[in-house]
Design a protein around this motif. Structure first.
Motif, PDB file in Angstrom:
ATOM      1  N   LYS A  39       0.841  -1.196   0.000  1.00  0.00           N
ATOM      2  CA  LYS A  39       0.000   0.000   0.000  1.00  0.00           C
ATOM      3  C   LYS A  39       0.876   1.246   0.000  1.00  0.00           C
ATOM      4  CE  LYS A  39      -4.226  -0.729   2.312  1.00  0.00           C
ATOM      5  NZ  LYS A  39      -4.967  -0.682   3.585  1.00  0.00           N
ATOM      6  N   VAL A  40       0.481   2.220  -0.821  1.00  0.00           N
ATOM      7  CA  VAL A  40       1.249   3.461  -0.916  1.00  0.00           C
ATOM      8  C   VAL A  40       0.327   4.666  -0.883  1.00  0.00           C
ATOM      9  CG1 VAL A  40       3.163   2.441  -2.211  1.00  0.00           C
ATOM     10  CG2 VAL A  40       1.255   3.454  -3.453  1.00  0.00           C
ATOM     11  N   GLU A  41       0.876   5.757  -0.398  1.00  0.00           N
ATOM     12  CA  GLU A  41       0.287   7.089  -0.506  1.00  0.00           C
ATOM     13  C   GLU A  41       1.433   7.974  -0.984  1.00  0.00           C
ATOM     14  OE1 GLU A  41      -1.608  10.715   2.157  1.00  0.00           O
ATOM     15  OE2 GLU A  41      -1.214   8.798   3.119  1.00  0.00           O
ATOM     16  N   ILE A  42       1.296   8.515  -2.183  1.00  0.00           N
ATOM     17  CA  ILE A  42       2.390   9.281  -2.769  1.00  0.00           C
ATOM     18  C   ILE A  42       1.861  10.603  -3.316  1.00  0.00           C
ATOM     19  CG2 ILE A  42       4.292   9.286  -4.428  1.00  0.00           C
ATOM     20  CD1 ILE A  42       4.047   6.231  -4.555  1.00  0.00           C
ATOM     21  N   TYR A  43       2.595  11.667  -3.037  1.00  0.00           N
ATOM     22  CA  TYR A  43       2.306  12.996  -3.579  1.00  0.00           C
ATOM     23  C   TYR A  43       3.347  13.280  -4.657  1.00  0.00           C
ATOM     24  CZ  TYR A  43      -0.572  13.644   0.569  1.00  0.00           C
ATOM     25  OH  TYR A  43      -1.517  13.514   1.543  1.00  0.00           O
ATOM     26  N   PHE A  44       2.883  13.748  -5.810  1.00  0.00           N
ATOM     27  CA  PHE A  44       3.756  14.010  -6.949  1.00  0.00           C
ATOM     28  C   PHE A  44       3.697  15.472  -7.369  1.00  0.00           C
ATOM     29  CE2 PHE A  44       2.400   9.590  -7.379  1.00  0.00           C
ATOM     30  CZ  PHE A  44       3.576   8.920  -7.667  1.00  0.00           C
ATOM     31  N   ASP A  45       4.834  15.983  -7.856  1.00  0.00           N
ATOM     32  CA  ASP A  45       4.868  17.291  -8.488  1.00  0.00           C
ATOM     33  C   ASP A  45       4.049  17.192  -9.774  1.00  0.00           C
ATOM     34  OD1 ASP A  45       6.561  20.038  -8.683  1.00  0.00           O
ATOM     35  OD2 ASP A  45       6.323  19.135 -10.674  1.00  0.00           O
ATOM     36  N   THR A  46       3.225  18.191 -10.037  1.00  0.00           N
ATOM     37  CA  THR A  46       2.292  18.140 -11.166  1.00  0.00           C
ATOM     38  C   THR A  46       2.944  18.424 -12.516  1.00  0.00           C
ATOM     39  OG1 THR A  46       1.718  20.433 -10.709  1.00  0.00           O
ATOM     40  CG2 THR A  46       0.269  18.729  -9.790  1.00  0.00           C
ATOM     41  N   VAL A  47       4.175  18.913 -12.532  1.00  0.00           N
ATOM     42  CA  VAL A  47       4.878  19.201 -13.793  1.00  0.00           C
ATOM     43  C   VAL A  47       5.961  18.157 -14.073  1.00  0.00           C
ATOM     44  CG1 VAL A  47       6.366  20.858 -14.996  1.00  0.00           C
ATOM     45  CG2 VAL A  47       4.358  21.662 -13.753  1.00  0.00           C
ATOM     46  N   SER A  48       6.788  17.869 -13.083  1.00  0.00           N
ATOM     47  CA  SER A  48       7.879  16.908 -13.295  1.00  0.00           C
ATOM     48  C   SER A  48       7.423  15.462 -13.109  1.00  0.00           C
ATOM     49  CB  SER A  48       9.031  17.190 -12.322  1.00  0.00           C
ATOM     50  OG  SER A  48       8.657  16.852 -10.994  1.00  0.00           O
ATOM     51  N   GLY A  49       6.363  15.261 -12.326  1.00  0.00           N
ATOM     52  CA  GLY A  49       5.908  13.909 -12.018  1.00  0.00           C
ATOM     53  C   GLY A  49       6.745  13.219 -10.959  1.00  0.00           C
ATOM     54  N   LYS A  50       7.697  13.934 -10.386  1.00  0.00           N
ATOM     55  CA  LYS A  50       8.565  13.331  -9.369  1.00  0.00           C
ATOM     56  C   LYS A  50       7.845  13.262  -8.021  1.00  0.00           C
ATOM     57  CE  LYS A  50      12.880  14.761 -11.480  1.00  0.00           C
ATOM     58  NZ  LYS A  50      14.104  15.521 -11.361  1.00  0.00           N
ATOM     59  N   PRO A  51       8.062  12.173  -7.263  1.00  0.00           N
ATOM     60  CA  PRO A  51       7.476  12.078  -5.926  1.00  0.00           C
ATOM     61  C   PRO A  51       8.017  13.189  -5.018  1.00  0.00           C
ATOM     62  CG  PRO A  51       8.331   9.955  -6.635  1.00  0.00           C
ATOM     63  CD  PRO A  51       8.817  10.970  -7.620  1.00  0.00           C
ATOM     64  N   VAL A  52       7.112  13.777  -4.252  1.00  0.00           N
ATOM     65  CA  VAL A  52       7.479  14.823  -3.299  1.00  0.00           C
ATOM     66  C   VAL A  52       7.468  14.250  -1.878  1.00  0.00           C
ATOM     67  CG1 VAL A  52       6.772  17.062  -2.358  1.00  0.00           C
ATOM     68  CG2 VAL A  52       6.584  16.625  -4.811  1.00  0.00           C
ATOM     69  N   LYS A  53       6.519  13.348  -1.646  1.00  0.00           N
ATOM     70  CA  LYS A  53       6.393  12.712  -0.328  1.00  0.00           C
ATOM     71  C   LYS A  53       5.732  11.364  -0.552  1.00  0.00           C
ATOM     72  CE  LYS A  53       4.056  13.289   4.120  1.00  0.00           C
ATOM     73  NZ  LYS A  53       3.147  14.123   4.900  1.00  0.00           N
ATOM     74  N   SER A  54       6.189  10.346   0.191  1.00  0.00           N
ATOM     75  CA  SER A  54       5.556   9.034   0.046  1.00  0.00           C
ATOM     76  C   SER A  54       5.547   8.290   1.365  1.00  0.00           C
ATOM     77  CB  SER A  54       6.254   8.206  -1.020  1.00  0.00           C
ATOM     78  OG  SER A  54       7.589   7.946  -0.659  1.00  0.00           O
ATOM     79  N   GLU A  55       4.520   7.460   1.506  1.00  0.00           N
ATOM     80  CA  GLU A  55       4.421   6.548   2.634  1.00  0.00           C
ATOM     81  C   GLU A  55       4.114   5.182   2.052  1.00  0.00           C
ATOM     82  OE1 GLU A  55       1.809   7.815   5.782  1.00  0.00           O
ATOM     83  OE2 GLU A  55       2.400   9.901   5.523  1.00  0.00           O
ATOM     84  N   ILE A  56       4.925   4.200   2.419  1.00  0.00           N
ATOM     85  CA  ILE A  56       4.748   2.841   1.924  1.00  0.00           C
ATOM     86  C   ILE A  56       4.603   1.918   3.129  1.00  0.00           C
ATOM     87  CG2 ILE A  56       5.786   0.957   0.597  1.00  0.00           C
ATOM     88  CD1 ILE A  56       7.395   3.147  -0.911  1.00  0.00           C
ATOM     89  N   ASP A  57       3.497   1.146   3.143  1.00  0.00           N
ATOM     90  CA  ASP A  57       3.291   0.173   4.232  1.00  0.00           C
ATOM     91  C   ASP A  57       4.205  -1.013   4.010  1.00  0.00           C
ATOM     92  OD1 ASP A  57       1.351   1.787   5.308  1.00  0.00           O
ATOM     93  OD2 ASP A  57      -0.339   0.528   4.698  1.00  0.00           O
ATOM     94  N   ASP A  58       4.755  -1.506   5.114  1.00  0.00           N
ATOM     95  CA  ASP A  58       5.621  -2.691   5.034  1.00  0.00           C
ATOM     96  C   ASP A  58       4.833  -3.968   5.020  1.00  0.00           C
ATOM     97  OD1 ASP A  58       8.004  -1.277   4.940  1.00  0.00           O
ATOM     98  OD2 ASP A  58       8.040  -1.051   7.112  1.00  0.00           O
TER      99      ASP A  58
END
Length: 90
Positions: free
Chosen positions: A71-90
């Motif tokens: 499971k993931v929750e990821i925030y992305f920059d809207t122009v570059s598409g690069k992740p800005v912040k992410s949380e990944i469940d183990d």
């Protein structure tokens, strides 16, 4: 005396929700953003299973699973598409 306890619980719940606040993405003009449909297609091509995809402020936000099924929750920059912040469940 139950009211002060309820107030304390509500305050604590609000504080914990604030701790998991969204990311701060750089503001870009909307005409420069990657189109949502194109970006979602790119993400699924990378192995993401999208449960929810939305705009959160100046970020694209994904809830779902990565290629490893986590499971993931990821925030992305809207122009570059690069992740800005992410949380990944183990």
């Amino acid at each position: 005396m139950k009211t002060p306890i309820l107030v304390a619980v509500l305050i604590a719940a609000g504080a914990s929700a604030t701790a998991f606040a969204g990311a701060s993405c750089q503001a870009h003009p909307k005409d420069k953003w990657i189109k949502e449909a194109d970006f979602k297609k790119q993400l699924t091509g990378q192995g993401y299973q999208i449960k929810t995809f939305k705009v959160d402020g100046n970020c694209y936000e994904l809830y779902g699973k990565n290629k490893d099924g986590k499971k993931v929750e990821i925030y992305f920059d809207t122009v570059s598409g690069k992740p800005v912040k992410s949380e990944i469940d183990d």
